[in-house]
Design an enzyme around this catalytic site. Structure first.
Site, PDB file in Angstrom:
ATOM      1  N   HIS A  56     -12.605  41.269   9.038  1.00  0.00           N
ATOM      2  CA  HIS A  56     -12.133  40.014   8.453  1.00  0.00           C
ATOM      3  C   HIS A  56     -10.873  40.272   7.641  1.00  0.00           C
ATOM      4  O   HIS A  56     -10.489  41.425   7.422  1.00  0.00           O
ATOM      5  CB  HIS A  56     -13.216  39.339   7.619  1.00  0.00           C
ATOM      6  CG  HIS A  56     -13.649  40.075   6.397  1.00  0.00           C
ATOM      7  ND1 HIS A  56     -14.334  41.274   6.438  1.00  0.00           N
ATOM      8  CD2 HIS A  56     -13.503  39.786   5.074  1.00  0.00           C
ATOM      9  CE1 HIS A  56     -14.589  41.682   5.204  1.00  0.00           C
ATOM     10  NE2 HIS A  56     -14.085  40.807   4.367  1.00  0.00           N
ATOM     11  N   HIS A  58      -9.813  39.813   4.448  1.00  0.00           N
ATOM     12  CA  HIS A  58      -9.656  40.076   3.018  1.00  0.00           C
ATOM     13  C   HIS A  58      -8.847  41.351   2.784  1.00  0.00           C
ATOM     14  O   HIS A  58      -8.971  42.330   3.516  1.00  0.00           O
ATOM     15  CB  HIS A  58     -11.020  40.170   2.350  1.00  0.00           C
ATOM     16  CG  HIS A  58     -11.667  38.827   2.146  1.00  0.00           C
ATOM     17  ND1 HIS A  58     -13.005  38.671   1.876  1.00  0.00           N
ATOM     18  CD2 HIS A  58     -11.136  37.564   2.170  1.00  0.00           C
ATOM     19  CE1 HIS A  58     -13.284  37.384   1.750  1.00  0.00           C
ATOM     20  NE2 HIS A  58     -12.177  36.686   1.920  1.00  0.00           N
ATOM     21  N   ASP A  60      -8.979  43.845   0.819  1.00  0.00           N
ATOM     22  CA  ASP A  60      -9.629  45.148   0.686  1.00  0.00           C
ATOM     23  C   ASP A  60     -10.192  45.653   2.010  1.00  0.00           C
ATOM     24  O   ASP A  60     -10.840  46.714   2.036  1.00  0.00           O
ATOM     25  CB  ASP A  60     -10.724  45.107  -0.386  1.00  0.00           C
ATOM     26  CG  ASP A  60     -11.851  44.145  -0.074  1.00  0.00           C
ATOM     27  OD1 ASP A  60     -11.600  43.123   0.595  1.00  0.00           O
ATOM     28  OD2 ASP A  60     -12.998  44.411  -0.484  1.00  0.00           O
ATOM     29  N   HIS A  61      -9.917  44.960   3.104  1.00  0.00           N
ATOM     30  CA  HIS A  61     -10.300  45.432   4.437  1.00  0.00           C
ATOM     31  C   HIS A  61      -9.098  45.633   5.351  1.00  0.00           C
ATOM     32  O   HIS A  61      -9.248  46.219   6.422  1.00  0.00           O
ATOM     33  CB  HIS A  61     -11.287  44.451   5.078  1.00  0.00           C
ATOM     34  CG  HIS A  61     -12.626  44.448   4.408  1.00  0.00           C
ATOM     35  ND1 HIS A  61     -13.746  45.060   4.938  1.00  0.00           N
ATOM     36  CD2 HIS A  61     -13.020  43.941   3.218  1.00  0.00           C
ATOM     37  CE1 HIS A  61     -14.767  44.911   4.110  1.00  0.00           C
ATOM     38  NE2 HIS A  61     -14.338  44.235   3.053  1.00  0.00           N
ATOM     39  N   HIS A 114     -19.023  34.566   5.349  1.00  0.00           N
ATOM     40  CA  HIS A 114     -18.221  35.195   4.296  1.00  0.00           C
ATOM     41  C   HIS A 114     -16.773  34.741   4.418  1.00  0.00           C
ATOM     42  O   HIS A 114     -16.129  34.369   3.427  1.00  0.00           O
ATOM     43  CB  HIS A 114     -18.337  36.712   4.421  1.00  0.00           C
ATOM     44  CG  HIS A 114     -17.568  37.475   3.393  1.00  0.00           C
ATOM     45  ND1 HIS A 114     -17.863  37.421   2.050  1.00  0.00           N
ATOM     46  CD2 HIS A 114     -16.506  38.323   3.510  1.00  0.00           C
ATOM     47  CE1 HIS A 114     -17.017  38.189   1.379  1.00  0.00           C
ATOM     48  NE2 HIS A 114     -16.184  38.746   2.243  1.00  0.00           N
ATOM     49  N   ASP A 133     -18.631  42.505   5.826  1.00  0.00           N
ATOM     50  CA  ASP A 133     -19.172  41.882   4.620  1.00  0.00           C
ATOM     51  C   ASP A 133     -20.132  40.737   4.959  1.00  0.00           C
ATOM     52  O   ASP A 133     -20.410  39.892   4.097  1.00  0.00           O
ATOM     53  CB  ASP A 133     -18.045  41.352   3.731  1.00  0.00           C
ATOM     54  CG  ASP A 133     -17.302  42.469   3.008  1.00  0.00           C
ATOM     55  OD1 ASP A 133     -17.592  43.649   3.275  1.00  0.00           O
ATOM     56  OD2 ASP A 133     -16.409  42.153   2.201  1.00  0.00           O
TER      57      ASP A 133
END
Length: 257
Positions: A56, A58, A60-61, A114, A133
Site C-alpha cells: 500500500h 503509506h 513508511d512502506h 487500511h 498492514d
C-alpha cells in the site's frame, strides 16, 4: 528449492521482508520502509534485489523505493488502485493477478480497509502470506480509508486461507496488540498462551513475526468478530459481526494499556 526469507527491521517498528528464490537468484522485498536497512540485509545474504512488492501507499512502506531503484534497477510492483501514490511504480496488479519472484509464483489479493487499494501477496506453495498492514499478529490495521466493515470483510477473506500459512506483517505491534486482545477476551486460553510467547520473545529481543494463521484464528480478536461469546463480552450479543468488529476497532484506537 524452497524460498529463503529474511525479516528486515526498519525504522522504529516496521518490517520489510526479503524473498529469495535460490534456483534463479531472484530476490524481492515486500515493502520498502528504509532502503539502507534493506540494502544491508541483502548484502549480508549475498542477494541482489530484483523487485519490490508494495502492499500500500503509506510513506513508511514506500519511501525507500527511489534509493532501491537507483541501486538495483528493481521492478516495482504495486496495487493499481494506488498507482498514483507509489513512487517508481513499474507494474500494477489487482485481485487475482499472478506475481513471480523467479520460480516462486504467488498471487495478489485485494484487501481494502487500511487503505482503499491495499493488497497482500500470497505464495501458497511456499505457505507464505505477506499481509502488510491489513492483518497484524494479534491485531489489524486501522481503517483509514474505508469503513471498518470493509476491513472486516478483507480479514474474513484472509481467515479463509490455509491455516498453516506463515504470516509476515508490516509492523512489530504484537506486544501492544496482545495487551488489548487480553483486555477484551480475557478467558481465551489460546490467546493467553500466545501472549506469553510474545512477552518471552520481546524480552529476549526477538521478533514476533511471522505467526501462523491457525494461531491468529484462535487468538486474534479481530478475526473473531463473528464469535458470539466475544460479542457478548463486548455487550453486543446478537449484533452483526461487522458491528462487533467496528466496536473492537474503535476500542483498540482508544486503548492505552
Amino acid at each position: 528449492m524452497p524460498a529463503e526469507i529474511r525479516l528486515v527491521p526498519c525504522l522504529s517498528d516496521n518490517y520489510a521482508v526479503l524473498v529469495h528464490d535460490p534456483a534463479t537468484d531472484a530476490t524481492a522485498v515486500v515493502d520498502a520502509p528504509d532502503a539502507a536497512a534493506i540494502i544491508a540485509a541483502a548484502d549480508a545474504a549475498g542477494w541482489t534485489l530484483t523487485q519490490v512488492l508494495v502492499t500500500h501507499h503509506h510513506a513508511d512502506h514506500v519511501q525507500g523505493i527511489p534509493a532501491l531503484k537507483a541501486r538495483y534497477g528493481v521492478t516495482v510492483v504495486g496495487p493499481r488502485k494506488e498507482a498514483d501514490a507509489i513512487p517508481g511504480l513499474d507494474a500494477v496488479v489487482e485481485d487475482g493477478d499472478p506475481v513471480a519472484v523467479g520460480g516462486l509464483v504467488g498471487r495478489v489479493l485485494e484487501t481494502p480497509g487500511h487503505t482503499l487499494g491495499h493488497v497482500v501477496y500470497l505464495f501458497e506453495d511456499e505457505r507464505l502470506l505477506f499481509s502488510g498492514d491489513t492483518l497484524f499478529s494479534l491485531g489489524c490495521g486501522r481503517a483509514f480509508e474505508c469503513e471498518p466493515a470493509v476491513l472486516w470483510h478483507s480479514l474474513l477473506r484472509l481467515r479463509a486461507l490455509p491455516a498453516d500459512l506463515s504470516i509476515y506483517c508490516g509492523h512489530e505491534y504484537t506486544a501492544a496488540n496482545a495487551r488489548f486482545a487480553v483486555s477484551v477476551d480475557p478467558d481465551n486460553r489460546d490467546l493467553r498462551a500466545f501472549a506469553a510467547r510474545v512477552e518471552e520473545a520481546r524480552a529476549a529481543g526477538q521478533p514476533t513475526v511471522p505467526s501462523l494463521l491457525a494461531d491468529e484464528m484462535a487468538a486474534n480478536p479481530f478475526l473473531r468478530a463473528d464469535d458470539p461469546e466475544l460479542a457478548a463480552r463486548l455487550g453486543l450479543a446478537g449484533a452483526e459481526p461487522a458491528a462487533v468488529f467496528t466496536e473492537l476497532r474503535a476500542r483498540k484506537n482508544d486503548f492505552r494499556g
